[in-house]
Design a protein around this motif. Structure first.
Motif, PDB file in Angstrom:
ATOM      1  N   ARG A  91      -3.624  -1.855  -6.669  1.00 56.89           N
ATOM      2  CA  ARG A  91      -4.264  -1.814  -8.087  1.00 56.89           C
ATOM      3  C   ARG A  91      -3.681  -0.568  -7.843  1.00 56.89           C
ATOM      4  O   ARG A  91      -4.029   0.878  -9.007  1.00 56.89           O
ATOM      5  CB  ARG A  91      -5.411  -2.109  -7.857  1.00 56.89           C
ATOM      6  N   GLU A 112      -3.970   5.153  -8.894  1.00 54.45           N
ATOM      7  CA  GLU A 112      -5.569   6.003  -8.612  1.00 54.45           C
ATOM      8  C   GLU A 112      -5.163   7.172  -7.627  1.00 54.45           C
ATOM      9  O   GLU A 112      -4.153   7.131  -7.070  1.00 54.45           O
ATOM     10  CB  GLU A 112      -5.811   5.235  -8.787  1.00 54.45           C
ATOM     11  N   GLN A 130      -0.611   0.672  -8.904  1.00 52.57           N
ATOM     12  CA  GLN A 130      -1.218  -0.084 -11.403  1.00 52.57           C
ATOM     13  C   GLN A 130      -1.440   1.009 -12.114  1.00 52.57           C
ATOM     14  O   GLN A 130      -0.400   1.106 -12.732  1.00 52.57           O
ATOM     15  CB  GLN A 130      -1.234  -1.558 -11.358  1.00 52.57           C
ATOM     16  N   PHE A 131      -2.311   1.916 -11.506  1.00 54.60           N
ATOM     17  CA  PHE A 131      -3.311   2.592 -12.760  1.00 54.60           C
ATOM     18  C   PHE A 131      -2.712   3.598 -11.951  1.00 54.60           C
ATOM     19  O   PHE A 131      -3.580   4.741 -12.899  1.00 54.60           O
ATOM     20  CB  PHE A 131      -4.248   2.421 -12.089  1.00 54.60           C
ATOM     21  N   GLY A 185      -1.025 -12.969 -10.387  1.00 50.23           N
ATOM     22  CA  GLY A 185      -2.028 -10.957  -9.123  1.00 50.23           C
ATOM     23  C   GLY A 185      -1.667 -10.785  -8.070  1.00 50.23           C
ATOM     24  O   GLY A 185      -1.149 -11.675  -7.248  1.00 50.23           O
ATOM     25  N   ALA A 231      -4.226  -6.212  -2.921  1.00 56.95           N
ATOM     26  CA  ALA A 231      -4.706  -6.405  -4.315  1.00 56.95           C
ATOM     27  C   ALA A 231      -5.002  -4.576  -4.731  1.00 56.95           C
ATOM     28  O   ALA A 231      -4.255  -4.065  -5.636  1.00 56.95           O
ATOM     29  CB  ALA A 231      -5.461  -7.122  -4.220  1.00 56.95           C
ATOM     30  N   ARG A 232      -5.824  -4.293  -3.392  1.00 54.89           N
ATOM     31  CA  ARG A 232      -6.160  -2.696  -3.884  1.00 54.89           C
ATOM     32  C   ARG A 232      -4.812  -1.819  -3.671  1.00 54.89           C
ATOM     33  O   ARG A 232      -4.531  -0.540  -4.073  1.00 54.89           O
ATOM     34  CB  ARG A 232      -7.012  -2.706  -1.885  1.00 54.89           C
TER      35      ARG A 232
END
Length: 159
Positions: free
Chosen positions: A112, A118, A115-116, A102, A108-109
């Motif tokens: 994310r 958002e 990845q999704f 990961g 990481a934010r």
């Protein structure tokens, strides 16, 4: 993705339980390293796990009627996520009980969000933009085969 992980864990769990903790840790570390390499290569080639290309970046709009760049030459469009895929940010953790791959820290934010797919502000106080989903971490068919082969190699070496 959780179904894939559950099926993999069910398949490999019984066989890996036969190994000593040190051998399991070695096997997990080997699989994690190779999996990180394949994820890095896939991200560098700008591909989702299903082999579709990432949606390209949105073209930047010029401000106040000026051209975006007035110098001669072209604007170099570098690959997305060049720093994100480095070992500094794409971390692996492996021990006798399992492995994890990961993103670490503040990136990481960012990972994310991509990845999704958002919604996030483009700049502090700036407009919000819904980023297209660009799957950074996921299993390809080649990854599944590699995991199987690596685990079987470790199982046959220890037997």
């Amino acid at each position: 993705m959780m179904d894939e992980l559950g099926a993999l864990e069910k398949w490999a769990g019984g066989m890996l339980a036969q190994l000593s903790p040190a051998a399991r840790r070695t096997a997990m570390r080997d699989v994690a390293r190779e999996l990180r390499r394949s994820q890095q290569a896939r991200i560098a080639s700008q591909r989702n796990p299903d082999e579709s290309a990432y949606e390209p970046r949105k073209a930047r709009a010029a401000k106040r009627g000026k051209k975006l760049r007035e110098k001669k030459g072209r604007i170099k469009r570098a690959a997305m996520f060049a720093k994100l895929r480095t070992g500094r940010f794409l971390k692996i953790e492996a021990d006798a009980s399992g492995l994890a791959i990961g993103f670490a820290g503040r990136v990481a934010r960012l990972a994310r969000i991509h990845q999704f797919g958002e919604t996030e502000r483009v700049a502090p106080g700036g407009p919000e933009y819904r980023y297209p989903a660009r799957v950074l971490l996921g299993f390809t068919d080649t990854d599944r085969e590699m995991i199987r082969d690596r685990l079987l190699r470790h199982l046959t070496q220890s037997a």
